[in-house]
Design a protein around this motif. Structure first.
Motif, short mmCIF file in Angstrom:
data_model
loop_
_atom_site.label_atom_id
_atom_site.label_comp_id
_atom_site.label_asym_id
_atom_site.label_seq_id
_atom_site.Cartn_x
_atom_site.Cartn_y
_atom_site.Cartn_z
N THR A 134 -2.81 3.13 -9.08
CA THR A 134 -4.83 3.95 -8.90
C THR A 134 -4.12 2.16 -8.02
OG1 THR A 134 -5.26 4.60 -11.16
CG2 THR A 134 -6.58 3.30 -9.52
N VAL A 135 -3.60 1.24 -8.73
CA VAL A 135 -3.98 -0.15 -7.78
C VAL A 135 -3.53 -0.04 -6.76
CG1 VAL A 135 -3.41 -2.06 -7.88
CG2 VAL A 135 -3.94 -0.73 -9.72
N GLY A 136 -2.35 0.82 -6.39
CA GLY A 136 -1.54 0.84 -4.74
C GLY A 136 -0.47 -0.50 -5.40
N LYS A 137 -0.20 -0.85 -5.65
CA LYS A 137 0.64 -2.05 -5.17
C LYS A 137 1.54 -2.27 -6.66
CE LYS A 137 -2.47 -5.63 -5.53
NZ LYS A 137 -2.40 -6.83 -4.44
N GLY A 138 2.69 -2.31 -7.24
CA GLY A 138 3.35 -3.45 -8.24
C GLY A 138 2.20 -4.30 -9.19
N VAL A 139 1.82 -3.43 -10.49
CA VAL A 139 1.40 -4.00 -11.44
C VAL A 139 2.60 -4.92 -12.32
CG1 VAL A 139 -0.52 -3.03 -11.46
CG2 VAL A 139 1.46 -2.51 -12.87
N ARG B 27 0.65 -1.18 -0.27
CA ARG B 27 0.47 0.02 0.14
C ARG B 27 0.51 1.43 0.16
NH1 ARG B 27 -3.12 -3.03 4.82
NH2 ARG B 27 -4.31 -4.18 3.39
N GLY B 28 2.24 1.36 -1.10
CA GLY B 28 2.91 1.89 -0.66
C GLY B 28 3.21 2.26 0.19
N GLN B 29 3.80 1.62 1.21
CA GLN B 29 4.54 2.60 2.07
C GLN B 29 5.60 1.17 2.37
OE1 GLN B 29 4.54 4.38 4.85
NE2 GLN B 29 2.87 5.88 3.29
N PRO B 30 6.81 0.89 3.69
CA PRO B 30 7.22 -0.39 3.77
C PRO B 30 6.74 -1.15 4.16
CG PRO B 30 8.55 2.31 4.54
CD PRO B 30 6.95 2.40 4.07
N THR B 31 6.81 -2.30 3.38
CA THR B 31 6.43 -3.28 3.88
C THR B 31 6.56 -3.57 5.52
OG1 THR B 31 7.79 -4.96 3.66
CG2 THR B 31 5.83 -5.00 2.30
N CYS B 32 6.85 -4.43 6.61
CA CYS B 32 6.81 -4.59 8.24
C CYS B 32 8.25 -4.81 8.64
CB CYS B 32 5.99 -5.52 8.44
SG CYS B 32 6.10 -4.89 10.28
N HIS B 33 8.73 -5.95 7.36
CA HIS B 33 10.20 -6.72 8.07
C HIS B 33 11.32 -4.93 7.74
CE1 HIS B 33 9.51 -7.64 3.64
NE2 HIS B 33 10.92 -7.67 4.12
N ARG B 34 10.41 -4.24 6.36
CA ARG B 34 11.46 -3.18 5.41
C ARG B 34 11.56 -2.06 6.98
NH1 ARG B 34 15.28 -4.08 2.59
NH2 ARG B 34 14.66 -1.95 1.62
N LYS B 35 10.25 -1.54 7.58
CA LYS B 35 10.46 -0.66 8.89
C LYS B 35 10.87 -1.03 9.76
CE LYS B 35 8.44 3.09 10.37
NZ LYS B 35 7.70 4.65 10.02
N PHE B 36 10.89 -1.99 10.37
CA PHE B 36 11.43 -2.72 11.48
C PHE B 36 12.33 -3.68 11.05
CE2 PHE B 36 7.23 -1.67 12.51
CZ PHE B 36 7.17 -0.76 14.00
N ASP B 37 12.30 -4.81 10.88
CA ASP B 37 13.93 -6.09 10.39
C ASP B 37 12.65 -7.01 10.70
OD1 ASP B 37 13.47 -7.78 13.64
OD2 ASP B 37 13.90 -5.91 14.09
N GLU B 38 13.72 -8.16 10.22
CA GLU B 38 13.04 -9.11 9.69
C GLU B 38 12.85 -9.99 11.74
OE1 GLU B 38 15.84 -10.89 6.49
OE2 GLU B 38 13.95 -12.30 6.90
N ALA B 39 12.64 -10.37 12.37
CA ALA B 39 13.11 -11.13 13.43
C ALA B 39 11.40 -10.40 13.86
CB ALA B 39 13.72 -10.69 14.22
N THR B 40 11.17 -9.14 14.00
CA THR B 40 9.96 -7.89 14.54
C THR B 40 8.97 -8.84 13.63
OG1 THR B 40 11.70 -6.30 15.52
CG2 THR B 40 9.34 -6.51 15.17
N ALA B 41 9.58 -8.80 12.52
CA ALA B 41 8.22 -8.91 11.68
C ALA B 41 7.69 -10.30 12.02
CB ALA B 41 8.20 -8.36 9.88
N ILE B 42 8.52 -11.36 12.15
CA ILE B 42 8.40 -12.78 12.10
C ILE B 42 7.09 -13.00 13.67
CG2 ILE B 42 8.94 -15.10 12.86
CD1 ILE B 42 11.16 -14.25 10.87
#
Lengths: 298, 298
Positions: free
Chosen positions: A236-241, A97-112
């Motif tokens: 418009t789609v808000g993610k990669g196409v 949705r146009g924002q960094p994914t959870c593991h990019r914003k935090f880190d992989e371990a935190t996202a898991i």
């Protein structure tokens, strides 16, 4: 704004407020995992699944606050699946949705951990007495969601999807893709709709009607998703196409072609509407959802 | 073989047979995730947590089959946490109980999904009517496990553990480590024991006694674990030793020293036994567990 768009927006606002309350920040070092759980859940989204819970519950006279909590539990499951799906070992996505994914914003371990914590929180909410005064209803809601989200449902569908890479492409046909999607995305849609009937302690015939509606609507949704990946505009789609084609991935569109895929989606949307024949005008927004599935631009 | 060792072995056999049945293999591509869920759960282990459920339930006259299913659900949660903990983004372990870890045997994506599927299956089992005929009891078991396993418990403790790397070492003192362990490992031990009282619909005083016992016993278990990491023999312990020191990780042993840590573990074990003062000889194996915690070699 159509009636559906207005209703979706109004419902999303209630869902967001309730999710915000159900995922309250805490102090201490463990606060970081709550922060990541909130990030993975509160970054927007159409809140389509909670909307379906609310609409289906409305057919059976269920108080809105109860349906809202079930919808939020379901949205937590959906959100955890996106957080885990985006991980490097899975889809390796940087944006959602146009924002960094959870593991990019935090880190992989935190996202898991955030995904794991969201799944646990969903079941904690469902088992609680805000959801329904009858504990048998709460048990049914827990068991049905656990099945829909786990290996017999969503998790199983994700596994089937991963295994497709190792399959002879000739065996990836329409029945295979249909079953994959029914597991991976369809089972949570079915849960959203049947949860309304469970909350209303409705007879088995109603539960079956809700599941049949959701099955057709969910498949129409998925075919539309594949069409958007081919025809949609990224902004418009808000993610990669174009990602499916780039990955050489078989989809409804690659197997059927654009025209035939669109016809199939239309056919399924009308079939979904047909499953609601027994219900009065209170089912009109569910009818509109099915039709919206095949016209949406995002 | 002591009475405890014999009882643990007999209980582990029942637990393994029931887990095998609750995680039945399936055909189709999704069978791979079930296979990984089975691998992550059925590779052995002492089955200490299910044993605690069975023993605590025995104090309150609960039929064994019910306690067994709760113990299996809890073991699925424990197993999923190990599968996710071993991932490269977390502890990055290649071996667990002398065998390749789940992501080494399968792959990372499958291991993530297997953990997710195990968590869902645990709640599905708990909500089912084999666990207890009273659905309110099942709801209480679901809500308590979700809290113990989620962000307020185990997941929160794992987060606190990860955050320790970013902390000023001077702030990692005994109160910090104690709280970390009470969340990370202690909450599931508490659940194991209180689940027996919940299943027996026992009064609040019994629930509190079970939690108090588990809290002291769990902390003794953790200090013993830290001691084994320093003093243990790798072949006997069954996993790598000396890892905490190599990682420069603060533990009860690094903070208290070996002698003081051993005294503290002994003190906690006796305190745990003291929490069982109200119970007759039926609590003898729980007493033996607390004492075993501080003498075990693996």
């Amino acid at each position: 704004m159509t009636d559906l768009a207005a209703a979706l927006a109004a419902s999303a606002e209630k869902v967001n407020a309730r999710l915000d309350a159900l995922l309250a920040p805490v102090d201490g070092d463990e606060g970081r995992v709550i922060e990541a759980m909130r990030y993975g859940t509160l970054q927007g989204g159409k809140r389509l699944r909670p909307f379906l819970v609310l609409q289906a519950a409305g057919l059976f006279g269920v108080p809105e606050a109860r349906a809202l909590d079930v919808g939020c539990a379901l949205e937590m499951i959906h959100s955890y699946s996106l957080v885990h799906d985006d991980l490097p070992a899975m889809d390796d996505d940087d944006l959602r949705r146009g924002q960094p994914t959870c593991h990019r914003k935090f880190d992989e371990a935190t996202a898991i951990l955030a995904g794991d914590g969201l799944q646990a929180r969903a079941f904690e909410v469902l088992a609680g007495d805000t959801v329904h005064p009858n504990p048998l209803v709460r048990c049914q809601l827990v068991a049905a969601l656990a099945e829909a989200a786990g290996a017999p449902g969503m998790v199983g569908g994700q596994m089937v999807d991963l295994m497709a890479e190792h399959r002879d492409p000739a065996t990836i046909d329409i029945p295979h893709i249909t079953r994959l999607q029914q597991l991976k995305t369809g089972r949570l849609f079915e849960y959203a709709c049947v949860a309304g009937a469970i909350l209303g302690e409705a007879p088995e015939a109603d539960r079956q009607a809700m599941i049949a509606y959701a099955r057709d609507m969910g498949l129409a949704f998925q075919i539309a998703d594949d069409l958007l990946d081919v025809e949609g505009d990224e902004a418009t789609v808000g993610k990669g196409v174009g990602k499916d084609a780039a990955a050489g991935k078989a989809t409804f569109v690659s197997l059927l072609g654009i025209e035939e895929a669109r016809r199939e989606a239309d056919r399924l949307a009308e079939q979904a509407v047909g499953q609601l024949a027994a219900y009065d005008a209170r089912a009109d927004l569910l009818r509109a959802v099915a039709r919206y599935m095949v016209t949406r631009q995002s």
